[in-house]
Design a protein around this motif. Sequence first.
Motif, short mmCIF file in Angstrom:
data_model
loop_
_atom_site.label_atom_id
_atom_site.label_comp_id
_atom_site.label_asym_id
_atom_site.label_seq_id
_atom_site.Cartn_x
_atom_site.Cartn_y
_atom_site.Cartn_z
N TRP A 37 -12.07 -57.28 -17.22
CA TRP A 37 -12.76 -56.77 -15.99
C TRP A 37 -14.19 -57.27 -15.92
CZ3 TRP A 37 -9.06 -54.62 -13.61
CH2 TRP A 37 -8.06 -54.21 -14.19
N PRO A 38 -14.60 -56.79 -14.83
CA PRO A 38 -16.31 -57.30 -14.53
C PRO A 38 -17.17 -56.48 -15.42
CG PRO A 38 -15.10 -56.76 -12.39
CD PRO A 38 -14.24 -56.64 -13.46
N LEU A 39 -18.33 -56.98 -15.76
CA LEU A 39 -19.20 -56.41 -16.98
C LEU A 39 -19.62 -55.02 -16.67
CD1 LEU A 39 -20.08 -57.01 -19.63
CD2 LEU A 39 -21.77 -58.58 -18.60
N LEU A 40 -19.92 -54.99 -15.33
CA LEU A 40 -20.75 -53.67 -14.80
C LEU A 40 -20.52 -52.40 -15.43
CD1 LEU A 40 -23.08 -52.78 -12.83
CD2 LEU A 40 -21.65 -52.47 -11.27
N GLN A 41 -19.08 -52.13 -15.39
CA GLN A 41 -18.71 -50.64 -15.88
C GLN A 41 -18.80 -50.82 -17.55
OE1 GLN A 41 -15.20 -49.97 -13.37
NE2 GLN A 41 -16.19 -48.14 -12.99
N TYR A 42 -18.74 -51.80 -18.09
CA TYR A 42 -18.37 -51.78 -19.48
C TYR A 42 -19.84 -51.13 -20.11
CZ TYR A 42 -14.69 -54.96 -20.17
OH TYR A 42 -13.23 -55.51 -19.91
N GLY A 43 -21.06 -51.35 -19.39
CA GLY A 43 -22.28 -50.67 -19.93
C GLY A 43 -22.24 -49.01 -20.29
N PRO A 44 -21.86 -48.48 -18.99
CA PRO A 44 -21.87 -47.09 -19.04
C PRO A 44 -20.66 -46.52 -19.94
CG PRO A 44 -22.02 -47.73 -16.74
CD PRO A 44 -21.87 -48.85 -17.67
N ALA A 45 -19.69 -47.28 -19.93
CA ALA A 45 -18.39 -46.55 -20.65
C ALA A 45 -18.68 -46.88 -22.18
CB ALA A 45 -17.09 -47.48 -20.56
N LEU A 46 -19.59 -47.78 -22.65
CA LEU A 46 -19.83 -48.19 -24.15
C LEU A 46 -20.70 -47.13 -24.44
CD1 LEU A 46 -19.65 -51.94 -24.54
CD2 LEU A 46 -18.25 -50.45 -25.74
N GLY A 47 -22.04 -46.88 -23.56
CA GLY A 47 -22.92 -45.95 -23.62
C GLY A 47 -22.50 -44.35 -24.08
N VAL A 48 -21.28 -44.09 -23.21
CA VAL A 48 -20.85 -42.73 -23.50
C VAL A 48 -20.14 -42.60 -24.88
CG1 VAL A 48 -19.08 -41.04 -22.73
CG2 VAL A 48 -20.67 -42.29 -21.12
N ARG A 49 -19.20 -43.63 -25.00
CA ARG A 49 -18.57 -43.78 -26.36
C ARG A 49 -19.35 -44.02 -27.64
NH1 ARG A 49 -14.45 -42.37 -27.43
NH2 ARG A 49 -12.80 -43.98 -28.08
N LEU A 50 -20.32 -44.68 -27.55
CA LEU A 50 -21.04 -44.80 -28.72
C LEU A 50 -21.99 -43.47 -28.91
CD1 LEU A 50 -22.68 -48.51 -28.11
CD2 LEU A 50 -20.96 -47.77 -29.88
N ALA A 51 -22.27 -42.63 -27.93
CA ALA A 51 -22.95 -41.66 -28.08
C ALA A 51 -21.88 -40.49 -28.54
CB ALA A 51 -23.49 -41.18 -26.58
N GLY A 52 -20.76 -40.84 -28.76
CA GLY A 52 -19.74 -39.85 -29.17
C GLY A 52 -18.81 -39.17 -28.07
N GLY A 53 -18.93 -39.63 -26.93
CA GLY A 53 -18.11 -39.06 -26.01
C GLY A 53 -16.67 -39.52 -26.16
N SER A 54 -15.81 -38.98 -25.50
CA SER A 54 -14.36 -39.14 -25.25
C SER A 54 -14.06 -40.24 -24.18
CB SER A 54 -13.44 -38.06 -25.39
OG SER A 54 -13.76 -37.35 -24.11
N GLN A 55 -12.86 -40.96 -24.41
CA GLN A 55 -12.58 -41.87 -23.16
C GLN A 55 -12.55 -40.84 -21.82
OE1 GLN A 55 -8.81 -44.01 -23.49
NE2 GLN A 55 -9.94 -45.38 -25.00
N GLU A 56 -12.13 -39.77 -21.91
CA GLU A 56 -12.19 -38.74 -20.85
C GLU A 56 -13.72 -38.55 -20.21
OE1 GLU A 56 -10.88 -34.26 -19.24
OE2 GLU A 56 -10.25 -35.00 -21.21
N ASP A 57 -14.57 -38.47 -21.24
CA ASP A 57 -16.00 -38.39 -20.89
C ASP A 57 -16.59 -39.53 -20.33
OD1 ASP A 57 -16.06 -35.74 -21.99
OD2 ASP A 57 -16.65 -36.47 -23.91
N ALA A 58 -15.98 -40.82 -20.63
CA ALA A 58 -16.49 -41.88 -20.13
C ALA A 58 -15.97 -42.27 -18.93
CB ALA A 58 -16.08 -43.25 -21.26
N GLY A 59 -14.87 -41.71 -18.56
CA GLY A 59 -14.21 -41.90 -17.34
C GLY A 59 -14.95 -40.93 -16.24
N ARG A 60 -15.13 -39.73 -16.45
CA ARG A 60 -16.10 -38.84 -15.77
C ARG A 60 -17.32 -39.45 -15.58
NH1 ARG A 60 -15.78 -34.94 -19.10
NH2 ARG A 60 -13.71 -34.11 -18.17
N ALA A 61 -17.85 -39.97 -16.52
CA ALA A 61 -19.14 -40.72 -16.19
C ALA A 61 -19.13 -41.62 -15.34
CB ALA A 61 -19.61 -41.17 -17.48
N LEU A 62 -18.14 -42.43 -15.30
CA LEU A 62 -17.93 -43.57 -14.14
C LEU A 62 -17.65 -42.95 -12.91
CD1 LEU A 62 -15.56 -46.20 -16.09
CD2 LEU A 62 -18.27 -46.40 -15.62
N GLY A 63 -16.79 -42.05 -12.55
CA GLY A 63 -16.72 -41.23 -11.42
C GLY A 63 -18.05 -40.63 -10.91
N SER A 64 -18.87 -39.88 -11.74
CA SER A 64 -19.84 -39.46 -11.61
C SER A 64 -20.92 -40.56 -10.91
CB SER A 64 -20.56 -38.80 -12.71
OG SER A 64 -19.80 -37.57 -13.26
N LEU A 65 -20.95 -41.66 -11.49
CA LEU A 65 -21.83 -42.90 -11.00
C LEU A 65 -21.20 -43.20 -9.47
CD1 LEU A 65 -22.15 -45.15 -13.82
CD2 LEU A 65 -23.93 -44.01 -12.70
#
Length: 498
Positions: free
Chosen positions: A95-123
Amino acid sequence: MRYETGTPMSPPTPHSPSPNTDAAQARSGARSFLPRLLPRLGWVLGLLAIAALARVMARQLFLDGDTQDLLRCADGVRACLSEGRWSGCTEAGKWPLLQYGPALGVRLAGGSQEDAGRALGSLSLASFFGLLAMTWRTLAVRSRPVAVAAVLVLASGLLFHYATRSFGEMVATFAAAALAAAWLRRKSPWLLALLAFVTGLSKETAFPFIALLGATCVVVHQLPGQPWRELLRAERGRLVGSAAGVLLSGGLTAAFNLFRFGSPVNTSYLVEASWGPPLGVQVEHLAALWVAPNAGLLFYWPFLVLLLAALPLAVARQRRSATVRPSWLPLLGVAALVGMLCVGLSRWWAPFGWWAWGPRLVLPWLPAALLVLLYAYAPAAESLVRPLVATPVRAVLLAVLLAVASVPHLISIYRSNELLNALFVEPGMCPGPDLPERRAQAWLCLRAQAWSHPSPLLHAYRMAPGTDMPKRALLYPALLALGCLWLRRSARAPQSNL
């Protein structure tokens, strides 16, 4: 000399106003205060209604299938880094690089995959409303009626659906339009560099589009008779800044490709590019992107297509009547950008970005293209907008049309799977074109889905009465309809002399 005699004049004495005079002055003050208060009150109520709509949309954020795979790939990046693998990390995906940043940020902060997906939707949701606000601010300095019309056009189409999705198209759309807006308003080279960098991360094929968009913004600022050397000198900082952003994003993308593929290019997409259809099918895809009932922008975003089609005619009319004739160069630049985008997509094995609502892949560059055209040709655009709301009857008719056009997009965020199943599953799924023996059948299936399968738009209208959605969701068509009052009020002001 004879003097007249009479009663000597006495000095004036202070006059005590009567109660009737006080009341008249109070009524006069109230009458002068109300015209100043009502517009402010309208803005406050409008912003509250928009906030309520945003809350409704936030409850419908949807994690798409592509995003689920991207989140698994982001976890693959983490795994490779923790193991010290700096090349050949196939788990990192394509995949293109743009969405990896927010997804990795949420996961490294302890969020779940669902939290990361919700963050991308919120963006995506934030990008949608940010795009509308930015479009208004950019165009209002040129023409308020045009700025209002642009907001209504952008809000009435496909972007409403993608504002609630985790796909990357909405963020990419905002980034490209922000780049155009910053260039049109001649912001600092540092901001141009940042926006070009972010836009470059949205798609690995974004670089020629950024270059063409920047060149078009440059010619928008060319004054009549201004030498090219002088223009380029004035725009040198922004040209250098955007070029630096493109180079940085290109270098980062190449490094990421080395990390996952062992090659500076995305070998996965190169393989998929070899699946492209023959020339005749490409022509069909190109037409379908605009006029196919189930895939065309004319059906999914009619106000955008009509405005893009009418604007060149208005520019030609202005050139015949104006003392200073507007240049064709911005229009040619945008036509080249949109043409290059659509021709490129017609050569792709999935030109519409399906499984999705409408032609997803064409979205990111269209608002930027519209912004450039309306900024460059604001007087011509204003000549199109004003007659639409010249009378109350016309304004009401436009309000009804906007509200009706918005209904399928509103239903799509509540009944998305049902609508997509009706298009893609019930008549039969298309085979993938990854094997040569499947390709002829794949192109026939795509043709049927685009042109002859039952329309998901009509299906959305049919299911609208029974859709289980809160009454607050009707704020969407209601705000579009009320926007016509805003447009009429703006258009009744004296015509811009641009």
